[in-house]
Design a protein around this motif. Structure first.
Motif, PDB file in Angstrom:
ATOM      1  N   ALA A  47      -0.189  31.021  -6.477  1.00  0.00           N
ATOM      2  CA  ALA A  47      -0.816  30.868  -5.131  1.00  0.00           C
ATOM      3  C   ALA A  47      -0.567  29.309  -4.800  1.00  0.00           C
ATOM      4  O   ALA A  47      -0.267  28.592  -5.609  1.00  0.00           O
ATOM      5  N   GLY A  48      -0.580  29.249  -3.154  1.00  0.00           N
ATOM      6  CA  GLY A  48      -0.233  27.914  -2.933  1.00  0.00           C
ATOM      7  C   GLY A  48      -0.750  27.834  -1.331  1.00  0.00           C
ATOM      8  O   GLY A  48      -1.081  28.670  -0.719  1.00  0.00           O
ATOM      9  N   ILE A  49      -0.982  26.524  -0.768  1.00  0.00           N
ATOM     10  CA  ILE A  49      -1.378  26.218   0.489  1.00  0.00           C
ATOM     11  C   ILE A  49      -0.231  25.437   1.017  1.00  0.00           C
ATOM     12  O   ILE A  49       0.438  24.524   0.556  1.00  0.00           O
ATOM     13  N   SER A  50       0.236  25.631   2.134  1.00  0.00           N
ATOM     14  CA  SER A  50       1.396  25.013   3.082  1.00  0.00           C
ATOM     15  C   SER A  50       0.849  24.786   4.479  1.00  0.00           C
ATOM     16  O   SER A  50      -0.107  25.573   5.013  1.00  0.00           O
ATOM     17  N   THR A  51       1.355  24.023   5.443  1.00  0.00           N
ATOM     18  CA  THR A  51       1.333  23.735   6.702  1.00  0.00           C
ATOM     19  C   THR A  51       2.456  23.349   7.324  1.00  0.00           C
ATOM     20  O   THR A  51       3.366  22.471   6.823  1.00  0.00           O
ATOM     21  N   GLN A  52       2.840  23.976   8.511  1.00  0.00           N
ATOM     22  CA  GLN A  52       4.227  23.448   9.122  1.00  0.00           C
ATOM     23  C   GLN A  52       5.388  23.370   8.368  1.00  0.00           C
ATOM     24  O   GLN A  52       6.207  22.601   8.636  1.00  0.00           O
ATOM     25  N   ARG A 109       9.785  32.092  15.555  1.00  0.00           N
ATOM     26  CA  ARG A 109      11.107  32.941  16.119  1.00  0.00           C
ATOM     27  C   ARG A 109      10.446  34.362  16.548  1.00  0.00           C
ATOM     28  O   ARG A 109      10.667  34.760  17.399  1.00  0.00           O
ATOM     29  N   ALA A 110       9.659  34.914  15.710  1.00  0.00           N
ATOM     30  CA  ALA A 110       9.264  36.229  15.906  1.00  0.00           C
ATOM     31  C   ALA A 110       7.981  36.462  16.485  1.00  0.00           C
ATOM     32  O   ALA A 110       7.637  37.553  16.901  1.00  0.00           O
ATOM     33  N   LYS A 111       7.254  35.271  16.935  1.00  0.00           N
ATOM     34  CA  LYS A 111       6.002  35.168  17.772  1.00  0.00           C
ATOM     35  C   LYS A 111       4.882  36.120  16.940  1.00  0.00           C
ATOM     36  O   LYS A 111       4.149  36.739  17.688  1.00  0.00           O
ATOM     37  N   THR A 112       5.086  35.944  15.637  1.00  0.00           N
ATOM     38  CA  THR A 112       4.009  36.929  15.013  1.00  0.00           C
ATOM     39  C   THR A 112       3.630  36.324  13.599  1.00  0.00           C
ATOM     40  O   THR A 112       4.108  35.206  13.539  1.00  0.00           O
ATOM     41  N   LYS A 113       2.533  36.942  12.805  1.00  0.00           N
ATOM     42  CA  LYS A 113       2.339  36.514  11.652  1.00  0.00           C
ATOM     43  C   LYS A 113       2.693  37.447  10.634  1.00  0.00           C
ATOM     44  O   LYS A 113       2.351  38.634  10.883  1.00  0.00           O
ATOM     45  N   ILE A 114       2.994  36.674   9.472  1.00  0.00           N
ATOM     46  CA  ILE A 114       3.460  37.511   8.296  1.00  0.00           C
ATOM     47  C   ILE A 114       2.185  37.848   7.492  1.00  0.00           C
ATOM     48  O   ILE A 114       1.347  36.939   7.249  1.00  0.00           O
ATOM     49  N   LYS A 115       1.729  38.939   7.054  1.00  0.00           N
ATOM     50  CA  LYS A 115       0.618  39.292   6.415  1.00  0.00           C
ATOM     51  C   LYS A 115       0.848  39.575   4.806  1.00  0.00           C
ATOM     52  O   LYS A 115       0.298  39.384   3.964  1.00  0.00           O
ATOM     53  N   GLU A 116       2.103  40.546   4.568  1.00  0.00           N
ATOM     54  CA  GLU A 116       2.425  41.210   3.235  1.00  0.00           C
ATOM     55  C   GLU A 116       3.651  41.473   3.227  1.00  0.00           C
ATOM     56  O   GLU A 116       4.484  41.654   4.134  1.00  0.00           O
ATOM     57  N   ILE A 117       4.250  41.195   2.008  1.00  0.00           N
ATOM     58  CA  ILE A 117       5.501  41.517   1.460  1.00  0.00           C
ATOM     59  C   ILE A 117       5.318  42.404   0.162  1.00  0.00           C
ATOM     60  O   ILE A 117       4.846  41.847  -0.678  1.00  0.00           O
ATOM     61  N   HIS A 118       5.911  43.636   0.178  1.00  0.00           N
ATOM     62  CA  HIS A 118       5.824  44.630  -0.830  1.00  0.00           C
ATOM     63  C   HIS A 118       7.076  44.611  -1.562  1.00  0.00           C
ATOM     64  O   HIS A 118       8.124  44.775  -1.037  1.00  0.00           O
ATOM     65  N   LEU A 119       7.236  44.441  -2.923  1.00  0.00           N
ATOM     66  CA  LEU A 119       8.304  44.546  -3.593  1.00  0.00           C
ATOM     67  C   LEU A 119       8.205  45.365  -4.974  1.00  0.00           C
ATOM     68  O   LEU A 119       6.952  45.474  -5.296  1.00  0.00           O
ATOM     69  N   ILE A 148      -5.635  29.649   7.934  1.00  0.00           N
ATOM     70  CA  ILE A 148      -6.980  28.779   8.211  1.00  0.00           C
ATOM     71  C   ILE A 148      -6.493  27.814   9.006  1.00  0.00           C
ATOM     72  O   ILE A 148      -5.956  26.801   8.666  1.00  0.00           O
ATOM     73  N   ASN A 149      -6.750  27.897  10.304  1.00  0.00           N
ATOM     74  CA  ASN A 149      -6.633  26.732  11.040  1.00  0.00           C
ATOM     75  C   ASN A 149      -5.285  26.224  11.120  1.00  0.00           C
ATOM     76  O   ASN A 149      -5.121  24.655  11.002  1.00  0.00           O
ATOM     77  N   GLY A 150      -4.175  26.619  11.117  1.00  0.00           N
ATOM     78  CA  GLY A 150      -2.798  26.349  11.112  1.00  0.00           C
ATOM     79  C   GLY A 150      -2.417  25.997   9.366  1.00  0.00           C
ATOM     80  O   GLY A 150      -1.177  25.978   9.310  1.00  0.00           O
ATOM     81  N   TYR A 151      -3.008  26.286   8.692  1.00  0.00           N
ATOM     82  CA  TYR A 151      -2.547  26.238   7.229  1.00  0.00           C
ATOM     83  C   TYR A 151      -2.362  27.697   6.652  1.00  0.00           C
ATOM     84  O   TYR A 151      -3.072  28.528   6.965  1.00  0.00           O
ATOM     85  N   SER A 152      -1.335  27.823   5.830  1.00  0.00           N
ATOM     86  CA  SER A 152      -0.929  29.066   5.512  1.00  0.00           C
ATOM     87  C   SER A 152      -1.397  29.006   3.802  1.00  0.00           C
ATOM     88  O   SER A 152      -1.209  28.243   3.131  1.00  0.00           O
ATOM     89  N   ILE A 153      -1.894  30.197   3.427  1.00  0.00           N
ATOM     90  CA  ILE A 153      -2.254  30.430   1.933  1.00  0.00           C
ATOM     91  C   ILE A 153      -1.139  31.833   1.547  1.00  0.00           C
ATOM     92  O   ILE A 153      -1.103  32.652   2.232  1.00  0.00           O
ATOM     93  N   ASP A 154      -0.650  31.429   0.775  1.00  0.00           N
ATOM     94  CA  ASP A 154       0.596  32.087  -0.053  1.00  0.00           C
ATOM     95  C   ASP A 154      -0.110  32.630  -1.447  1.00  0.00           C
ATOM     96  O   ASP A 154      -0.736  31.869  -2.176  1.00  0.00           O
ATOM     97  N   PHE A 155       0.204  33.941  -1.735  1.00  0.00           N
ATOM     98  CA  PHE A 155      -0.367  34.455  -2.810  1.00  0.00           C
ATOM     99  C   PHE A 155       0.436  35.612  -3.536  1.00  0.00           C
ATOM    100  O   PHE A 155       0.891  36.660  -2.736  1.00  0.00           O
ATOM    101  N   LYS A 192     -10.410  21.722   8.708  1.00  0.00           N
ATOM    102  CA  LYS A 192     -10.729  21.478   9.964  1.00  0.00           C
ATOM    103  C   LYS A 192      -9.808  20.211  10.527  1.00  0.00           C
ATOM    104  O   LYS A 192      -9.741  20.034  11.962  1.00  0.00           O
ATOM    105  N   ASN A 193      -9.216  19.424   9.738  1.00  0.00           N
ATOM    106  CA  ASN A 193      -8.332  18.510  10.107  1.00  0.00           C
ATOM    107  C   ASN A 193      -6.584  18.868  10.143  1.00  0.00           C
ATOM    108  O   ASN A 193      -6.475  19.651   9.296  1.00  0.00           O
ATOM    109  N   GLU A 194      -6.122  18.025  11.059  1.00  0.00           N
ATOM    110  CA  GLU A 194      -4.491  18.501  10.895  1.00  0.00           C
ATOM    111  C   GLU A 194      -4.015  17.389   9.653  1.00  0.00           C
ATOM    112  O   GLU A 194      -4.559  16.589   9.289  1.00  0.00           O
TER     113      GLU A 194
END
Length: 298
Positions: free
Chosen positions: A158-163, A210-220, A238-245, A272-274
């Motif tokens: 699990a991880g958190i990222s932004t930009q 690039r795709a102007k969309t959001k990725i939700k799931e990858i199945h393998l 969450i407010n521009g932050y991405s949670i990966d799991f 709430k902060n950038e």
């Protein structure tokens, strides 16, 4: 319903039926790079990518992933707003790869064949036929919910990222390092986590840009997993932050746990902060990643 077809070999899109969907199919390229870096034995098979945006809402890329005799990753892909658990979408996908294989006799020649002008014309005939054949089946399809009764639910990461930048991450399954034939030393674990989190962040960022969309799931699927536990990579925002799991087992339970994790974290004022580049304000978020383990069965 059916938005486009593509054929992808390694990092090259050999065929794309809809130029507007080209950026969406590029997501497969980024996922392929992820799999290649953390699963060099090539035992993982990409099955599905789920996307969401405001215009189309939910889209799915269904994928038939073949490893050629040259150990290259070949993907047959179809994108559309297919229903969850659609069997007709995968039947269409199977027929797509079968017809292409039947016409060219050997999938190993696709790269060379794609350089000829007739290649696109031939594939267009196949995809137009499939659209006409399956559009009614897809529209009238009734879905039986597939409940996976897996008792072996495992969280891997699990991880958190932004930009596109990893902020905080946690590796729960050190067995992933076995794919790289590395000892689970502290240094190797840190290098693995850094590479994995960076590639997941890149997938999330490029999908949005690039795709102007959001990725939700990858199945393998993992063909070396004797328990037949399918892997899923989940992305939340969450407010521009991405949670990966990353986890494996019962998809419905995993997605429920991920939803709870996201709900708890969204209440934290840190989001709430950038992001300013300072990691200190985010260190306490690791408690959420550590607590989520309690909800999994081992």
């Amino acid at each position: 319903m059916i938005s486009g077809f593509s054929i992808i070999l390694e990092d090259d899109i050999l065929y794309c039926s809809n130029k507007k969907k080209y950026p969406s199919f590029e997501i497969v390229l980024f996922v392929e790079k992820l799999m290649r870096s953390i699963n060099p034995r090539n035992s993982w098979r990409l099955k599905k990518i789920c996307l969401t945006n405001q215009k189309i809402r939910k889209e799915r890329i269904v994928i038939k992933h073949i490893v050629t005799k040259k150990n290259q990753n070949l993907f047959f892909c179809i994108i559309g707003n297919f229903l969850v658990g659609s069997s007709q979408a995968f039947k269409m996908l199977k027929e797509f790869s079968k017809q292409v294989n039947s016409h060219f006799k050997n999938l190993g020649v696709l790269e060379e064949a794609s350089k000829k002008s007739a290649f696109k014309e031939i594939i267009n005939l196949i995809t137009n036929y499939l659209k006409d054949k399956y559009v009614e089946y897809l529209n009238e399809e009734e879905i039986d919910q597939d409940i996976t009764n897996s008792n072996n639910n495992t969280i891997h990461y699990a991880g958190i990222s932004t930009q596109g930048l990893p902020i905080i991450s946690q590796l729960y399954d050190r067995n992933l390092l076995n794919n790289l034939e590395r000892e689970p030393t502290k240094e190797n674990i840190e290098l693995f986590i850094s590479d994995l989190s960076a590639k997941l962040a890149t997938i999330a960022m490029n999908t949005q840009i690039r795709a102007k969309t959001k990725i939700k799931e990858i199945h393998l699927n993992d063909i070396e997993d004797n328990n037949n536990n399918k892997k899923i990579i989940l992305f939340g925002s969450i407010n521009g932050y991405s949670i990966d799991f990353i986890a494996s087992g019962n998809f419905y339970k995993i997605k429920g746990i991920f939803k709870q994790l996201k709900s708890k974290m969204s209440l934290d004022n840190t989001f709430k902060n950038e992001f300013s580049g300072d990691l200190k304000p985010f260190k306490h978020l690791k408690k959420y990643l550590n607590e989520v383990v309690k909800d999994f069965d081992y």
